[in-house]
Design an enzyme around this catalytic site. Structure first.
Site, PDB file in Angstrom:
ATOM      1  CG  ASN A 106      -2.074  -1.027   0.982  1.00 19.24           C
ATOM      2  OD1 ASN A 106      -2.210  -1.595  -0.113  1.00 19.24           O
ATOM      3  ND2 ASN A 106      -2.854  -1.271   2.021  1.00 19.24           N
ATOM      4  CB  CYS A 150     -14.145  -4.836  -5.022  1.00 13.34           C
ATOM      5  SG  CYS A 150     -13.678  -4.081  -3.497  1.00 13.34           S
ATOM      6  NE  ARG A 178     -11.889  -0.473  -1.713  1.00 16.24           N
ATOM      7  CZ  ARG A 178     -10.697  -1.084  -1.793  1.00 16.24           C
ATOM      8  NH1 ARG A 178     -10.626  -2.320  -2.244  1.00 16.24           N
ATOM      9  NH2 ARG A 178      -9.603  -0.451  -1.443  1.00 16.24           N
ATOM     10  N   PRO A 179     -16.704   3.907  -3.150  1.00 14.27           N
ATOM     11  CG  PRO A 179     -18.119   5.410  -2.060  1.00 14.27           C
ATOM     12  CD  PRO A 179     -17.560   4.031  -1.964  1.00 14.27           C
ATOM     13  NE  ARG A 234      -5.180  -6.840  -5.523  1.00 14.18           N
ATOM     14  CZ  ARG A 234      -5.855  -6.192  -4.581  1.00 14.18           C
ATOM     15  NH1 ARG A 234      -6.921  -6.707  -4.030  1.00 14.18           N
ATOM     16  NH2 ARG A 234      -5.472  -5.004  -4.183  1.00 14.18           N
TER      17      ARG A 234
HETATM   18  C1  LIG Z   1      -3.925   0.334  -2.142  1.00 13.25           C
HETATM   19  C2  LIG Z   1      -4.318   0.731  -0.764  1.00 13.25           C
HETATM   20  O1  LIG Z   1      -3.660   1.547  -0.127  1.00 13.25           O
HETATM   21  N1  LIG Z   1      -5.385   0.139  -0.244  1.00 13.25           N
HETATM   22  C3  LIG Z   1      -5.772   0.440   1.107  1.00 13.25           C
HETATM   23  C4  LIG Z   1      -6.584   1.722   1.131  1.00 13.25           C
HETATM   24  O2  LIG Z   1      -7.688   1.534   0.253  1.00 13.25           O
HETATM   25  P1  LIG Z   1      -8.538   2.799  -0.191  1.00 13.25           P
HETATM   26  O3  LIG Z   1      -7.636   3.948  -0.401  1.00 13.25           O
HETATM   27  O4  LIG Z   1      -9.408   2.380  -1.308  1.00 13.25           O
HETATM   28  O5  LIG Z   1      -9.414   3.023   1.103  1.00 13.25           O
HETATM   29  P2  LIG Z   1     -10.102   4.352   1.600  1.00 13.25           P
HETATM   30  O6  LIG Z   1      -9.420   4.828   2.844  1.00 13.25           O
HETATM   31  O7  LIG Z   1     -10.232   5.286   0.469  1.00 13.25           O
HETATM   32  O8  LIG Z   1     -11.547   3.818   1.968  1.00 13.25           O
HETATM   33  C5  LIG Z   1     -12.053   3.817   3.270  1.00 13.25           C
HETATM   34  C6  LIG Z   1     -13.556   4.027   3.244  1.00 13.25           C
HETATM   35  O9  LIG Z   1     -13.846   5.276   2.641  1.00 13.25           O
HETATM   36  C7  LIG Z   1     -14.804   5.129   1.622  1.00 13.25           C
HETATM   37  N2  LIG Z   1     -14.542   6.135   0.567  1.00 13.25           N
HETATM   38  C8  LIG Z   1     -13.286   6.245   0.044  1.00 13.25           C
HETATM   39  C9  LIG Z   1     -13.014   7.163  -0.943  1.00 13.25           C
HETATM   40  C10 LIG Z   1     -14.052   7.980  -1.421  1.00 13.25           C
HETATM   41  O10 LIG Z   1     -13.890   8.830  -2.301  1.00 13.25           O
HETATM   42  N3  LIG Z   1     -15.293   7.843  -0.871  1.00 13.25           N
HETATM   43  C11 LIG Z   1     -15.572   6.930   0.112  1.00 13.25           C
HETATM   44  O11 LIG Z   1     -16.707   6.820   0.584  1.00 13.25           O
HETATM   45  C12 LIG Z   1     -14.580   3.690   1.137  1.00 13.25           C
HETATM   46  O12 LIG Z   1     -15.716   3.187   0.463  1.00 13.25           O
HETATM   47  C13 LIG Z   1     -14.315   2.969   2.424  1.00 13.25           C
HETATM   48  O13 LIG Z   1     -15.500   2.641   3.067  1.00 13.25           O
HETATM   49  O14 LIG Z   1      -7.003   1.991   2.454  1.00 13.25           O
HETATM   50  C14 LIG Z   1      -7.898   0.999   3.000  1.00 13.25           C
HETATM   51  C15 LIG Z   1      -8.342   1.477   4.370  1.00 13.25           C
HETATM   52  O15 LIG Z   1      -7.279   1.501   5.264  1.00 13.25           O
HETATM   53  C16 LIG Z   1      -7.161  -0.346   3.036  1.00 13.25           C
HETATM   54  O16 LIG Z   1      -8.086  -1.320   3.435  1.00 13.25           O
HETATM   55  C17 LIG Z   1      -6.602  -0.705   1.672  1.00 13.25           C
HETATM   56  O17 LIG Z   1      -5.758  -1.824   1.783  1.00 13.25           O
HETATM   57  C1  LIG Z   2      -8.093  -4.052   0.580  1.00 13.24           C
HETATM   58  C2  LIG Z   2      -6.792  -4.142   0.301  1.00 13.24           C
HETATM   59  O1  LIG Z   2      -6.180  -3.665  -0.808  1.00 13.24           O
HETATM   60  P1  LIG Z   2      -6.784  -2.868  -2.052  1.00 13.24           P
HETATM   61  O2  LIG Z   2      -7.177  -1.506  -1.592  1.00 13.24           O
HETATM   62  O3  LIG Z   2      -5.601  -2.805  -2.967  1.00 13.24           O
HETATM   63  O4  LIG Z   2      -7.936  -3.661  -2.576  1.00 13.24           O
HETATM   64  C3  LIG Z   2      -5.829  -4.784   1.225  1.00 13.24           C
HETATM   65  O5  LIG Z   2      -4.612  -4.588   1.035  1.00 13.24           O
HETATM   66  O6  LIG Z   2      -6.258  -5.495   2.147  1.00 13.24           O
END
Ligand SMILES: CC(=O)N[C@H]1[C@@H](OP(=O)(O)OP(=O)(O)OC[C@H]2O[C@@H](n3ccc(=O)[nH]c3=O)[C@H](O)[C@@H]2O)O[C@H](CO)[C@@H](O)[C@@H]1O
Ligand SMILES: C=C(OP(=O)(O)O)C(=O)O
Length: 440
Positions: A23, A117, A122-123, A398
């Site tokens: 990450n 997913c 995940r918006p 992954r």
């Molecule tokens: C590649 C990477 O670094 N992946 C990590 C990253 O995912 P990722 O960056 O996708 O996770 P986010 O922190 O953005 O998501 C956290 C929450 O915010 C929500 N959300 C996010 C963005 C947005 O525009 N709107 C919204 O509502 C998501 O749906 C989720 O419920 O952080 C997550 C939370 O620690 C980890 O589980 C993932 O492993």
């Molecule tokens: C949810 C994960 O990754 P990603 O955001 O890449 O799907 C993860 O690393 O557990």
């Protein structure tokens, strides 16, 4: 089809080295797009499927990206293409992290919509809100998101509704090349954000406040390639800590950064696990009896959602009832059904799972429903009676390099096999036929 077969009952001992963080490395590689001069060399890059995917995305954008021997060299000085198609974004959502750097560097980016997913919808609204605040016009249609800005992006004041890791990264990369200063509030404080900020600053950016709730970014006109070493993977380290604890083992994790693992260390200690910092690394000694513990996942420095399913395996082994509450993703309990196939007694109540231990886990054929679920099922297999076969390894690959090999080196009875070549012994067959799953 490949699967991992584990036979439970072995105590893990020895030491294991964790890789660079998935990450951290994905946004860092995406940030290399910002360099219009020079080459970047990123080291401690793990040989993960996601790293190959981001390398492909960059190559598709006409960037020279070459990964070998845990290093990736990136030269983004040619004229860039601006589209990342669905075939990449489908494989890995983090492909969307190229949007901020492309938009800032070229003024246009067209990325396939990531979609939902296994762990939730995940918006990406917070990413887009940030780009719009910096003056970009964002349009969604035909399965793509297109963002455009004539001239440079403009520094802006942005408040995130939730401290999203990806939105923080995408917006900070865009703001690095914007005109003027950006203040981004309620940002993610994960160690991976600091890793990215350090890389951006080495490339000539001016990012301040990483690791706190507010970032101040003074936009610069140009950025250049730089050398950068990514931080160790705290989730991989945490997974091996749970492996040691669940088997009552004695394992030292080299290369782990204990300060990044504080939320996990606190919970493991509550369960009776001994954790000490030694000259070689973090040493974990599992107790004879694990105490139950309640956990709530939260943005950093709260308990990481990426260790939720692994901790559920450990809760199954504890003497008593534990509760685990998932607040980050709305649908990250897909592994519960698989644990039940192994005789795990778990009830879902809204966003919480009530885990009754100590479970008499039985080996079964189970599917990795997502990346961390794959690891968690293998951890449960380490203490299950008989053979556990874990399928859908594409998820595991992954995020973990040679997971079964590393566990085997610690003494686990585990191997990765191809279905075509798998020899099912009579013992394995009997065990599968006699399994009585808990259908509660
Ligand atoms: C590649 C990477 O670094 N992946 C990590 C990253 O995912 P990722 O960056 O996708 O996770 P986010 O922190 O953005 O998501 C956290 C929450 O915010 C929500 N959300 C996010 C963005 C947005 O525009 N709107 C919204 O509502 C998501 O749906 C989720 O419920 O952080 C997550 C939370 O620690 C980890 O589980 C993932 O492993
Ligand atoms: C949810 C994960 O990754 P990603 O955001 O890449 O799907 C993860 O690393 O557990």
């Amino acid at each position: 089809m490949e699967k991992i077969i584990v036979r439970g009952g072995r105590r893990l001992e020895g030491s294991v080295k964790v890789e660079g963080a998935k990450n951290a490395v994905l946004p860092v590689i995406a940030a290399s797009i910002l360099a219009s001069k020079g080459t970047s060399t990123i080291s401690e890059v793990p040989a993960l499927a996601d790293v190959y995917t981001i390398q492909e995305v960059l190559r598709h954008l006409n960037i020279d990206a070459n990964y070998a021997n845990n290093q990736i060299k990136v030269d983004a000085t040619r004229t860039l293409k601006t589209e990342a198609p669905f075939e990449y974004v489908r494989k890995m959502r983090a492909s969307f992290l190229v949007m901020g750097p492309l938009l800032a560097r070229v003024g246009v980016a067209r990325i396939a919509l990531p979609g939902g997913c296994a762990i939730g919808s995940r918006p990406i609204d917070q990413h887009l809100k940030g780009f719009e605040a910096m003056g970009a016009e964002v349009k969604i249609g035909n399965g793509f998101i297109e963002a455009k800005k004539e001239g440079r992006l403009q520094g802006a004041k942005i408040y995130l509704d939730f401290p999203s890791v990806g939105a923080t990264e995408n917006i900070m990369m865009a703001a690095a090349l914007a005109e003027g200063t950006s203040i981004i509030e309620n940002v993610a404080k994960e160690p991976e954000i600091e890793c990215l900020a350090n890389y951006l600053n080495a490339m000539g950016a001016k990012v301040y406040g990483a690791g706190t709730g507010t970032l101040r970014i003074e936009g610069v006109e140009e950025m250049h390639g730089a050398n950068h070493q990514v931080i160790a993977d705290r989730i991989e380290a945490g997974t091996f800590m749970v492996a040691a604890a669940i088997t009552g083992g004695d394992v030292t994790i080299t290369n782990a950064q204990q300060e990044h693992l504080r939320p996990l260390v606190a919970k493991l200690e509550e369960m009776g696990v001994s954790i000490t910092d030694t000259s070689e690394g973090v040493r974990i000694i599992g107790p004879e009896t694990l105490k139950p513990v309640d956990i709530k996942t939260m943005p950093h420095p709260g308990f990481p959602t990426d260790l939720q399913s692994q901790m559920m395996a450990l809760q199954l082994a504890a003497e008593g009832t534990s509760v685990i509450t998932e607040t980050v993703f709305e649908n990250r309990f897909m592994h519960v059904e698989e644990f039940r196939r192994m005789n795990g007694d778990i009830k879902i109540e809204g966003r919480s799972a009530v885990v009754n231990g100590p479970a008499k886990l039985q080996g079964a054929e189970v599917a990795a429903t997502d990346l961390r679920a794959g690891a968690a099922l293998i951890l449960a297999g380490l203490i299950a009676d008989g053979y556990t076969r874990v399928t859908e390894l594409k998820h595991l690959d992954r995020g973990y390099v040679n997971f079964s090999g590393k566990l085997a080196a610690l003494g686990a009875d585990v191997e990765r096999v191809n279905e075509e070549t798998e020899e099912i012994t009579n013992e394995q067959n009997d065990q599968t036929l006699n399994a009585k799953p808990n259908m509660a």
